[in-house]
Design a protein around this motif. Structure first.
Motif, PDB file in Angstrom:
ATOM      1  N   MET A  51      48.138  51.535  35.372  1.00  0.00           N
ATOM      2  CA  MET A  51      48.892  50.575  36.041  1.00  0.00           C
ATOM      3  C   MET A  51      47.872  49.907  37.150  1.00  0.00           C
ATOM      4  O   MET A  51      48.035  48.802  37.346  1.00  0.00           O
ATOM      5  CB  MET A  51      50.015  51.079  36.577  1.00  0.00           C
ATOM      6  CG  MET A  51      50.914  51.772  35.555  1.00  0.00           C
ATOM      7  SD  MET A  51      51.484  50.551  34.330  1.00  0.00           S
ATOM      8  CE  MET A  51      52.458  49.295  35.413  1.00  0.00           C
ATOM      9  N   MET A  52      47.084  50.745  37.911  1.00  0.00           N
ATOM     10  CA  MET A  52      46.329  50.295  38.699  1.00  0.00           C
ATOM     11  C   MET A  52      45.412  49.199  38.183  1.00  0.00           C
ATOM     12  O   MET A  52      45.119  48.240  38.694  1.00  0.00           O
ATOM     13  CB  MET A  52      45.771  51.416  39.698  1.00  0.00           C
ATOM     14  CG  MET A  52      46.659  51.919  40.535  1.00  0.00           C
ATOM     15  SD  MET A  52      45.903  53.156  41.514  1.00  0.00           S
ATOM     16  CE  MET A  52      44.398  52.511  42.457  1.00  0.00           C
ATOM     17  N   THR A  53      44.555  49.688  37.127  1.00  0.00           N
ATOM     18  CA  THR A  53      43.640  48.983  36.393  1.00  0.00           C
ATOM     19  C   THR A  53      44.255  47.655  35.937  1.00  0.00           C
ATOM     20  O   THR A  53      43.548  46.717  36.029  1.00  0.00           O
ATOM     21  CB  THR A  53      42.921  49.821  35.253  1.00  0.00           C
ATOM     22  OG1 THR A  53      42.336  51.141  35.704  1.00  0.00           O
ATOM     23  CG2 THR A  53      41.881  49.209  34.300  1.00  0.00           C
ATOM     24  N   THR A  54      45.540  47.526  35.446  1.00  0.00           N
ATOM     25  CA  THR A  54      46.116  46.402  35.001  1.00  0.00           C
ATOM     26  C   THR A  54      46.149  45.583  36.003  1.00  0.00           C
ATOM     27  O   THR A  54      45.922  44.273  35.982  1.00  0.00           O
ATOM     28  CB  THR A  54      47.494  46.832  34.190  1.00  0.00           C
ATOM     29  OG1 THR A  54      47.058  47.685  33.040  1.00  0.00           O
ATOM     30  CG2 THR A  54      48.111  45.629  33.539  1.00  0.00           C
ATOM     31  N   ALA A  55      46.601  46.057  37.130  1.00  0.00           N
ATOM     32  CA  ALA A  55      47.195  45.461  38.439  1.00  0.00           C
ATOM     33  C   ALA A  55      45.392  44.643  38.959  1.00  0.00           C
ATOM     34  O   ALA A  55      45.627  43.552  39.287  1.00  0.00           O
ATOM     35  CB  ALA A  55      47.523  45.837  39.432  1.00  0.00           C
TER      36      ALA A  55
END
Length: 196
Positions: free
Chosen positions: A132-136
């Motif tokens: 999720m952090m990578t996508t954000a």
């Protein structure tokens, strides 16, 4: 050294057997006895390598599935020419991974939807938080580069995750992965890009 290699190989064999059992039987029925049978070993061998029981083995299975997913998806995502291309590559690569590894996705779904005392929760997994952090981060990079409009990157990352969760089911139901990937890449791009 040989003992360590043999132990690693045995653990990998047991993790693979667990993935197969979870995919075919579900988390409730994937007992250590059944997993041992699939691996062709005794339950004692499973207990020796996974003294924490089913939960430890299931955690190792999740680790293995996420590792495989990263190997399948991350190289193209990281080597893309722009943040917008990276998001498209992540979506497309994820769907191709679902299509190539349906048993792994069935096992993961079985674990995350189970309500047994040793079941796992996706929201508690470090791998999920990292994804999720990578996508954000990719979305934020797209905004900084002027390729994406202003929006809440956390909400959009959650939206992309929800779209991909739906794609897991559609792929399992027989949707053609290339066509599905094309449509979802276009949809997410339309939702995020700067409109001239």
């Amino acid at each position: 050294m040989a003992q360590t290699f043999l132990q690693s190989a045995r653990r990998a064999q047991l993790v693979d057997a667990a993935i197969h059992a979870l995919a075919d039987l579900g988390a409730e029925q994937a007992s250590l006895v059944r997993i041992a049978e699939r691996a062709g070993v005794s339950r004692g061998v499973v207990n020796y390598h996974f003294p924490g029981g089913r939960r430890e083995l299931f955690e190792a299975a999740v680790d293995s599935i996420y590792d495989l997913g990263r190997q399948e998806v991350h190289p193209d995502t990281l080597s893309a020419q722009s943040p917008r291309d990276s998001v498209a590559s992540f979506v497309r690569g994820s769907i191709m991974f679902y299509a190539r590894c349906p048993r792994h996705l069935r096992a993961l779904t079985a674990l995350y939807t189970s309500r047994t005392e040793d079941s796992l929760r996706r929201d508690e997994r470090e791998e999920h938080a990292a994804e999720m952090m990578t996508t954000a981060g990719l979305l934020r990079d797209g905004q900084v580069a002027g390729q994406m409009r202003e929006f809440d990157v956390t909400l959009m990352a959650l939206t992309i995750r929800a779209v991909l969760d739906t794609a897991v089911g559609l792929t399992a139901a027989g949707a053609e992965p290339e066509a599905l990937a094309d449509e979802l890449v276009r949809t997410i791009d339309a939702a995020t890009r700067v409109i001239p």
